[in-house]
Design an enzyme around this catalytic site. Structure first.
Site, PDB file in Angstrom:
ATOM      1  N   SER A 111     -10.314   5.564  -4.635  1.00  0.00           N
ATOM      2  CA  SER A 111     -11.310   6.679  -4.799  1.00  0.00           C
ATOM      3  C   SER A 111     -10.597   7.526  -5.618  1.00  0.00           C
ATOM      4  O   SER A 111     -11.580   8.148  -6.510  1.00  0.00           O
ATOM      5  CB  SER A 111     -11.518   7.132  -3.328  1.00  0.00           C
ATOM      6  OG  SER A 111     -10.426   7.767  -2.776  1.00  0.00           O
ATOM      7  N   LYS A 137      -2.371  -1.516  -3.988  1.00  0.00           N
ATOM      8  CA  LYS A 137      -3.240  -0.194  -3.642  1.00  0.00           C
ATOM      9  C   LYS A 137      -2.215   1.009  -3.723  1.00  0.00           C
ATOM     10  O   LYS A 137      -1.289   1.039  -2.958  1.00  0.00           O
ATOM     11  CB  LYS A 137      -4.091  -0.116  -2.299  1.00  0.00           C
ATOM     12  CG  LYS A 137      -4.882   0.775  -1.907  1.00  0.00           C
ATOM     13  CD  LYS A 137      -5.293   0.380  -0.778  1.00  0.00           C
ATOM     14  CE  LYS A 137      -6.372   1.657  -0.510  1.00  0.00           C
ATOM     15  NZ  LYS A 137      -6.997   1.505   1.042  1.00  0.00           N
ATOM     16  N   LYS A 141       0.954  -1.253   0.149  1.00  0.00           N
ATOM     17  CA  LYS A 141      -0.134   0.029  -0.018  1.00  0.00           C
ATOM     18  C   LYS A 141       0.915   1.208   0.198  1.00  0.00           C
ATOM     19  O   LYS A 141       1.697   1.489   0.813  1.00  0.00           O
ATOM     20  CB  LYS A 141      -0.842  -0.263   1.123  1.00  0.00           C
ATOM     21  CG  LYS A 141      -1.877   1.032   1.398  1.00  0.00           C
ATOM     22  CD  LYS A 141      -2.723   0.950   2.267  1.00  0.00           C
ATOM     23  CE  LYS A 141      -3.721   2.208   2.339  1.00  0.00           C
ATOM     24  NZ  LYS A 141      -4.901   1.949   3.508  1.00  0.00           N
ATOM     25  N   GLU A 180       7.789  -6.677   1.099  1.00  0.00           N
ATOM     26  CA  GLU A 180       6.599  -6.382   2.109  1.00  0.00           C
ATOM     27  C   GLU A 180       5.706  -7.807   1.689  1.00  0.00           C
ATOM     28  O   GLU A 180       5.218  -8.232   2.618  1.00  0.00           O
ATOM     29  CB  GLU A 180       5.883  -5.509   1.781  1.00  0.00           C
ATOM     30  CG  GLU A 180       6.215  -3.882   2.475  1.00  0.00           C
ATOM     31  CD  GLU A 180       5.929  -4.135   3.814  1.00  0.00           C
ATOM     32  OE1 GLU A 180       5.302  -4.927   4.471  1.00  0.00           O
ATOM     33  OE2 GLU A 180       6.519  -3.231   4.606  1.00  0.00           O
ATOM     34  N   ARG A 211     -10.945   9.483   2.162  1.00  0.00           N
ATOM     35  CA  ARG A 211     -11.041   9.975   3.333  1.00  0.00           C
ATOM     36  C   ARG A 211     -11.945  11.171   3.721  1.00  0.00           C
ATOM     37  O   ARG A 211     -12.440  11.282   4.869  1.00  0.00           O
ATOM     38  CB  ARG A 211      -9.477  10.933   3.493  1.00  0.00           C
ATOM     39  CG  ARG A 211      -8.246   9.942   3.474  1.00  0.00           C
ATOM     40  CD  ARG A 211      -7.191  10.529   3.831  1.00  0.00           C
ATOM     41  NE  ARG A 211      -6.084   9.534   3.528  1.00  0.00           N
ATOM     42  CZ  ARG A 211      -4.790   9.916   3.397  1.00  0.00           C
ATOM     43  NH1 ARG A 211      -4.208  11.166   3.364  1.00  0.00           N
ATOM     44  NH2 ARG A 211      -3.804   8.720   3.324  1.00  0.00           N
ATOM     45  N   LYS A 250       1.267   9.491   5.653  1.00  0.00           N
ATOM     46  CA  LYS A 250       1.176   8.228   6.426  1.00  0.00           C
ATOM     47  C   LYS A 250       2.559   7.318   6.081  1.00  0.00           C
ATOM     48  O   LYS A 250       2.662   6.262   5.818  1.00  0.00           O
ATOM     49  CB  LYS A 250       0.061   7.425   5.695  1.00  0.00           C
ATOM     50  CG  LYS A 250      -1.301   7.949   6.356  1.00  0.00           C
ATOM     51  CD  LYS A 250      -2.199   7.218   6.209  1.00  0.00           C
ATOM     52  CE  LYS A 250      -3.739   7.726   6.630  1.00  0.00           C
ATOM     53  NZ  LYS A 250      -4.805   6.746   6.600  1.00  0.00           N
ATOM     54  N   TYR A 291     -15.179   0.617  -7.163  1.00  0.00           N
ATOM     55  CA  TYR A 291     -16.446   1.319  -6.885  1.00  0.00           C
ATOM     56  C   TYR A 291     -17.541   1.082  -7.900  1.00  0.00           C
ATOM     57  O   TYR A 291     -18.391   1.626  -7.673  1.00  0.00           O
ATOM     58  CB  TYR A 291     -16.396   2.623  -6.203  1.00  0.00           C
ATOM     59  CG  TYR A 291     -15.314   2.739  -5.196  1.00  0.00           C
ATOM     60  CD1 TYR A 291     -15.959   2.881  -3.796  1.00  0.00           C
ATOM     61  CD2 TYR A 291     -14.176   3.197  -5.249  1.00  0.00           C
ATOM     62  CE1 TYR A 291     -15.085   2.568  -2.948  1.00  0.00           C
ATOM     63  CE2 TYR A 291     -13.147   3.372  -4.198  1.00  0.00           C
ATOM     64  CZ  TYR A 291     -13.862   2.941  -2.596  1.00  0.00           C
ATOM     65  OH  TYR A 291     -12.871   3.105  -1.727  1.00  0.00           O
TER      66      TYR A 291
HETATM   67  C1  PBG Z   1      -6.537   3.348   5.411  1.00  0.00           C
HETATM   68  C2  PBG Z   1      -7.364   3.147   4.092  1.00  0.00           C
HETATM   69  C3  PBG Z   1      -7.056   3.969   2.814  1.00  0.00           C
HETATM   70  C4  PBG Z   1      -7.966   3.466   1.981  1.00  0.00           C
HETATM   71  C5  PBG Z   1      -8.911   2.524   2.317  1.00  0.00           C
HETATM   72  N1  PBG Z   1      -8.265   2.217   3.963  1.00  0.00           N
HETATM   73  C6  PBG Z   1      -6.256   5.137   2.795  1.00  0.00           C
HETATM   74  C7  PBG Z   1      -6.086   6.262   3.616  1.00  0.00           C
HETATM   75  O1  PBG Z   1      -6.869   6.750   3.986  1.00  0.00           O
HETATM   76  O2  PBG Z   1      -5.032   6.670   3.779  1.00  0.00           O
HETATM   77  C8  PBG Z   1      -8.350   4.037   0.628  1.00  0.00           C
HETATM   78  C9  PBG Z   1      -9.571   3.573  -0.256  1.00  0.00           C
HETATM   79  C10 PBG Z   1      -9.702   4.643  -1.568  1.00  0.00           C
HETATM   80  O3  PBG Z   1      -8.885   5.349  -1.449  1.00  0.00           O
HETATM   81  O4  PBG Z   1     -10.384   4.122  -2.241  1.00  0.00           O
HETATM   82  N2  PBG Z   1      -6.419   2.366   6.106  1.00  0.00           N
END
Ligand code: PBG
Length: 343
Positions: free
Chosen positions: A293, A267, A213, A252, A223, A236, A332
């Site tokens: 997203s 991801k 990730k 990883e 978010r 992060k 999605y």
């Molecule tokens: C965090 C998390 C994220 C997503 C799902 N779980 C990333 C984040 O907010 O840093 C992203 C999913 C998306 O962007 O569709 N555990």
């Protein structure tokens, strides 16, 4: 040949001389032959649908940067799960928007057996037992700072977070989750979750590791969806991967498999197709991508402007994941794609 065609000087070869008589366009000449030689296919079996859940009743809250996506109260989430099952989508993945008053420094509400994620899982499992449920055992929806871990003196502490994530995974499994998909990138989380699941009799609950990730700009709309956008300070980068690094992504994934991951995830998706291909070639295990997203928002926005053909762009992006080596995709677009594939 027309009146402007220049005379051919000596040494210019004709096309058959150049190609050695090979004509690669031959198999592309008709729809039937293109179908016959198509190497990769997208089917409904490739789709995992991420949905957002929240407290309340009969609620469908639109998410501004994700047109067509809603935060759903549990009753609505159940309806959508029923629709997904009818469409043949194999699994859904749930993400919570937790009430602000329930969020704290430690994300302790993740350990409430009756939190919104566990409630949604129980309701969906009861109404639609045939669909797979994937839950994210990460703290970010539950913390007051939006980080995926427990924050102490400005540091996301690893081991304490892992302990809590593993305990949360057990509660999620007890609620009926079929796959635990921890997205927090803490060291040792996969092994700790496996131990905890096994010790509590959940040997058959699988783990899909968000193994690679990346610290990415493409998570913005998510978010907003789970309500961490305004809370998160800093970035992060101390736990997600540097998006410049591919070898580290391999390490990883290797580590997570050694600890007991059943499936790997990459991801975000489309900017990381090279990682997907390398993981698939290297480990030959079930490999997934999360079309996140921001990727969703980009396609939707350009399509809404009439700048691209949305349906075609969606299908092309998903087929690219298959070509890169994915066994499935979290997207999605899942219900829309399932409808398109039926037509
Ligand atoms: C965090 C998390 C994220 C997503 C799902 N779980 C990333 C984040 O907010 O840093 C992203 C999913 C998306 O962007 O569709 N555990």
């Amino acid at each position: 040949m027309n009146k402007f065609t220049p005379a051919k000087p000596a040494g210019i070869r004709d096309v058959d001389q150049i190609t050695g008589g090979r004509r690669l366009r031959r198999m592309r000449k008709a729809d039937w032959s293109r179908r016959l030689v198509q190497e990769t296919r997208l089917t409904v079996d490739d789709l995992i649908w991420p949905i957002f859940v929240m407290e309340g009743k009969d609620l469908r809250q639109p998410i501004e940067a994700m047109p067509g996506v809603f935060r759903l109260s549990v009753d609505q989430a159940v309806k959508e799960a029923e629709r997904a099952a009818r469409l043949g989508i194999p699994a859904i993945a749930t993400f919570p928007n937790v009430e602000l008053s329930l969020r704290d420094e430690d994300g302790s509400h993740i350990l409430d057996p009756d939190n919104i994620i566990n409630k949604a899982t129980r309701a969906i499992k009861e109404a639609v037992p045939e669909i797979g449920i994937i839950t994210d055992a990460a703290l970010d929806p539950f913390t007051s700072h939006g980080h995926d871990g427990i924050l102490r003196d400005g540091i996301i502490v690893n081991d304490e977070t892992v302990e809590q994530v593993a305990a949360a995974a057990v509660l999620q499994a007890a609620a009926g989750a079929d796959i635990i998909a921890p997205s927090d990138m803490m060291d040792g989380r996969i092994g700790a979750i496996r131990d905890a699941l096994d010790a509590n009799g959940f040997q058959d609950v699988a783990i899909m590791s968000y193994a690679t990730k990346f610290a990415s700009a493409f998570y913005g709309p998510y978010r907003d969806a789970i309500g961490t956008a305004g809370l998160l300070k800093g970035d992060k980068k101390t736990y997600y991967l540097d998006h410049a690094n591919a070898d580290e992504a391999i390490r990883e994934a290797e580590q997570d498999l050694a600890e007991g991951a059943d499936m790997l995830m990459v991801k975000p998706g489309l900017p990381y197709l090279d990682i997907i291909r390398r993981l698939k070639d290297e480990f030959a295990v079930p490999t997934f991508a999360y079309q996140v997203s921001g990727e969703y928002a980009m396609i939707r926005a350009a399509a809404a402007k009439g700048w691209i053909d949305g349906d075609k762009a969606i299908l092309e992006s998903l087929l690219a994941f298959k070509r890169a080596g994915c066994d499935g995709i979290l997207t999605y677009f899942a219900p829309q794609v399932a409808e398109m594939l039926k037509a």
